[in-house]
Design a protein around this motif. Structure first.
Motif, mmCIF file in Angstrom:
data_model
loop_
_atom_site.group_PDB
_atom_site.id
_atom_site.type_symbol
_atom_site.label_atom_id
_atom_site.label_comp_id
_atom_site.label_asym_id
_atom_site.label_seq_id
_atom_site.Cartn_x
_atom_site.Cartn_y
_atom_site.Cartn_z
ATOM 1 N N GLU A 161 0.875 -1.097 -0.013
ATOM 2 C CA GLU A 161 -0.068 0.205 -0.151
ATOM 3 C C GLU A 161 0.945 0.926 -0.099
ATOM 4 O OE1 GLU A 161 -1.997 -0.617 3.582
ATOM 5 O OE2 GLU A 161 -0.007 0.249 5.013
ATOM 6 N N ASP A 162 0.247 2.049 0.057
ATOM 7 C CA ASP A 162 0.394 3.637 -0.481
ATOM 8 C C ASP A 162 1.054 3.878 1.068
ATOM 9 O OD1 ASP A 162 -0.169 3.756 -2.956
ATOM 10 O OD2 ASP A 162 -1.118 5.524 -3.029
ATOM 11 N N ALA A 163 2.344 4.780 1.245
ATOM 12 C CA ALA A 163 2.914 4.950 2.520
ATOM 13 C C ALA A 163 2.192 6.754 3.101
ATOM 14 C CB ALA A 163 4.267 5.576 3.165
ATOM 15 N N CYS A 164 1.183 6.285 4.124
ATOM 16 C CA CYS A 164 1.345 7.881 5.351
ATOM 17 C C CYS A 164 2.741 8.779 5.246
ATOM 18 C CB CYS A 164 -0.029 7.384 5.563
ATOM 19 S SG CYS A 164 -0.940 6.719 4.946
ATOM 20 N N PRO A 165 2.611 9.748 6.385
ATOM 21 C CA PRO A 165 3.155 10.267 6.886
ATOM 22 C C PRO A 165 3.933 9.840 8.243
ATOM 23 C CG PRO A 165 1.798 12.367 6.069
ATOM 24 C CD PRO A 165 1.381 10.869 5.219
ATOM 25 N N GLU A 166 3.263 8.953 8.811
ATOM 26 C CA GLU A 166 3.096 8.261 9.449
ATOM 27 C C GLU A 166 4.078 6.940 9.681
ATOM 28 O OE1 GLU A 166 -0.010 8.682 8.687
ATOM 29 O OE2 GLU A 166 -0.480 10.282 9.953
ATOM 30 N N ASP A 167 4.561 6.872 8.568
ATOM 31 C CA ASP A 167 5.040 5.745 8.022
ATOM 32 C C ASP A 167 6.957 6.116 7.818
ATOM 33 O OD1 ASP A 167 2.940 3.846 8.305
ATOM 34 O OD2 ASP A 167 2.600 4.634 6.694
ATOM 35 N N PHE A 168 6.759 7.457 7.491
ATOM 36 C CA PHE A 168 7.980 7.832 6.998
ATOM 37 C C PHE A 168 9.337 7.311 7.800
ATOM 38 C CE2 PHE A 168 6.058 11.582 4.382
ATOM 39 C CZ PHE A 168 5.086 11.099 3.382
ATOM 40 N N GLU A 169 9.066 7.458 8.966
ATOM 41 C CA GLU A 169 10.407 6.502 9.622
ATOM 42 C C GLU A 169 10.440 5.606 9.646
ATOM 43 O OE1 GLU A 169 12.077 7.582 14.446
ATOM 44 O OE2 GLU A 169 10.236 9.095 13.817
ATOM 45 N N ALA A 170 9.892 5.158 9.776
ATOM 46 C CA ALA A 170 10.033 3.466 9.746
ATOM 47 C C ALA A 170 10.512 3.132 8.274
ATOM 48 C CB ALA A 170 8.257 2.154 10.364
ATOM 49 N N ALA A 171 9.865 3.757 7.317
ATOM 50 C CA ALA A 171 10.400 3.439 5.839
ATOM 51 C C ALA A 171 11.755 4.066 6.051
ATOM 52 C CB ALA A 171 9.598 4.237 4.352
ATOM 53 N N TRP A 172 12.022 4.755 6.240
ATOM 54 C CA TRP A 172 13.096 5.329 6.516
ATOM 55 C C TRP A 172 14.521 4.513 7.545
ATOM 56 C CZ3 TRP A 172 15.106 7.845 11.413
ATOM 57 C CH2 TRP A 172 16.739 7.843 11.122
ATOM 58 N N ASP A 177 18.862 0.922 6.753
ATOM 59 C CA ASP A 177 19.081 -0.227 7.116
ATOM 60 C C ASP A 177 20.201 -0.957 6.171
ATOM 61 O OD1 ASP A 177 18.956 0.055 9.810
ATOM 62 O OD2 ASP A 177 17.592 -0.795 10.395
ATOM 63 N N ALA A 178 19.274 -1.553 5.003
ATOM 64 C CA ALA A 178 18.986 -2.088 3.844
ATOM 65 C C ALA A 178 20.460 -1.873 2.971
ATOM 66 C CB ALA A 178 17.966 -2.618 2.940
ATOM 67 N N LYS A 240 14.449 3.223 -4.914
ATOM 68 C CA LYS A 240 15.263 2.739 -3.672
ATOM 69 C C LYS A 240 13.877 1.488 -3.879
ATOM 70 C CE LYS A 240 17.500 6.232 -1.052
ATOM 71 N NZ LYS A 240 18.580 5.323 -0.853
ATOM 72 N N LEU A 241 14.830 0.490 -3.215
ATOM 73 C CA LEU A 241 14.327 -1.291 -3.233
ATOM 74 C C LEU A 241 14.629 -1.784 -1.948
ATOM 75 C CD1 LEU A 241 12.034 -3.654 -5.614
ATOM 76 C CD2 LEU A 241 13.029 -4.038 -3.942
ATOM 77 N N ALA A 242 13.683 -2.279 -1.226
ATOM 78 C CA ALA A 242 14.678 -2.860 0.364
ATOM 79 C C ALA A 242 13.372 -4.253 0.913
ATOM 80 C CB ALA A 242 14.966 -1.900 1.059
ATOM 81 N N VAL A 243 13.997 -4.813 1.355
ATOM 82 C CA VAL A 243 13.283 -5.942 2.032
ATOM 83 C C VAL A 243 14.145 -7.071 3.266
ATOM 84 C CG1 VAL A 243 12.197 -8.329 2.059
ATOM 85 C CG2 VAL A 243 12.432 -6.833 -0.330
ATOM 86 N N ARG A 244 13.287 -6.619 4.156
ATOM 87 C CA ARG A 244 13.845 -6.333 5.773
ATOM 88 C C ARG A 244 14.488 -8.098 5.360
ATOM 89 N NH1 ARG A 244 9.695 -6.897 10.764
ATOM 90 N NH2 ARG A 244 10.037 -8.876 10.681
ATOM 91 N N PRO A 245 15.655 -8.345 6.232
ATOM 92 C CA PRO A 245 16.669 -9.181 6.265
ATOM 93 C C PRO A 245 16.157 -11.255 6.297
ATOM 94 C CG PRO A 245 17.403 -7.293 7.284
ATOM 95 C CD PRO A 245 16.640 -7.357 7.132
ATOM 96 N N ASP A 246 15.336 -10.698 7.095
ATOM 97 C CA ASP A 246 14.000 -11.980 8.090
ATOM 98 C C ASP A 246 13.112 -12.183 6.888
ATOM 99 O OD1 ASP A 246 12.897 -9.572 8.289
ATOM 100 O OD2 ASP A 246 12.100 -10.732 10.739
#
Length: 304
Positions: A161-172, A177-178, A240-246
């Motif tokens: 889904e599209d990101a919301c402003p509340e998601d920006f820090e988690a996306a960063w 990290d990746a 940018k494209l990244a997937v969490r390592p696990d």
């Protein structure tokens, strides 16, 4: 530091008003080297508008009367960008800019400085002559316009889904990290990171897409944006494209890539691109989706 320029040329720090002239220089050089350019004014301005960046101390422009013929930009620790108009190459301007870049980088305490240029270009040959060593090879890949995108479903219980402003820090966090798994640089501050994504001119919510699990946990993120080419085409660029390592190896990345390009086409894109290099080891993934190498670049650096 004064630049040792050919007679009649002058230099000064750049301002935001010089961005169109800088874009013109970059475009002219890339067209001469590659036959086309994917750079946009938004790319230049987004970099210069980062909160931590000081354009007055980080740039120099070379002018013939009032026209910009070359520039240099210390964009970030160890990274500089330069361009010289093709009809002014071979006059020593590039050598003078390299000396300026090295002097400024040394004064800033950097251990090395370099940049990425098209393989075999005039800039590549000059840097090799000046002692810049090859660190890695990179590729721009394109999805052929006629290639049919086949939807890649996500595993059960996952959504995109599209990101919301509340998601920006988690996306960063996830994206930095990746990329820092293989990139030798400091972590970008949140505001600097955001200047290139959600604060980028023309940003729309669909430009940042997030993969979540059933509990809302963030597993992956994709940043894609559009740009208009000189030929009237609209291009999509997955920056940018990244997937969490696990959660790697579950087919998330191909699904995210197809999602990004499909959305871009729905918003008018006629061409689709991304870049990768030998450090990331992801070229095979992109080729399996149908992408092909459009140009090859080299990253060269010199110890100070």
């Amino acid at each position: 530091m004064d630049l040792l320029l050919p007679p009649g040329l002058t230099h000064r720090p750049l301002t935001l008003a010089d961005a169109p002239a800088v874009l013109a220089a970059i475009t002219a050089e890339e067209v001469a080297d590659l036959g086309e350019s994917s750079m946009t004014l938004d790319d230049v301005e987004a970099d210069w508008l980062r909160p931590s960046y000081d354009i007055a101390t980080s740039t120099v422009g070379v002018f013939d009367d009032d026209g910009l013929v070359a520039y240099a930009d210390l964009s970030a620790p160890t990274v500089a960008y330069t361009a010289v108009l093709p009809d002014h190459q071979g006059r020593g301007i590039g050598t003078a800019l390299a000396a300026w870049v090295q002097d400024r980088a040394r004064a800033a305490g950097w251990a090395r400085v370099g940049t990425q240029v098209p393989e075999g270009s005039a800039a590549d040959r000059l840097m090799h002559h000046l002692g810049y060593e090859l660190l890695w090879t990179a590729w721009d890949l394109e999805l052929p316009p006629e290639h049919e995108l086949v939807a890649r479903p996500l595993p059960d219980s996952l959504t995109i889904e599209d990101a919301c402003p509340e998601d920006f820090e988690a996306a960063w966090d996830l994206l930095e990290d990746a990329f820092l798994e293989w990139s030798e640089r400091d972590r970008l501050p949140l505001d600097d990171f955001g200047a290139r994504i959600w604060a980028r001119p023309g940003y729309e919510p669909w430009n940042l897409r997030l993969v979540r699990d059933a509990d809302g946990g963030l597993l992956g993120a994709t940043h894609v944006h559009l740009s208009g080419g000189a030929d009237g085409d609209t291009s999509a660029y997955v920056a940018k494209l990244a997937v969490r390592p696990d959660h790697r190896g579950r087919g998330l990345a191909p699904a995210m890539l197809v999602d990004a390009f499909s959305l871009a086409r729905a918003h008018g894109a006629t061409r689709s691109h991304l870049s990768t290099d030998t450090r990331a080891g992801a070229r095979g993934l992109y080729e399996r989706v149908g992408m092909v190498v459009a140009s090859t670049w080299v990253n060269r650096s010199i110890r100070l």
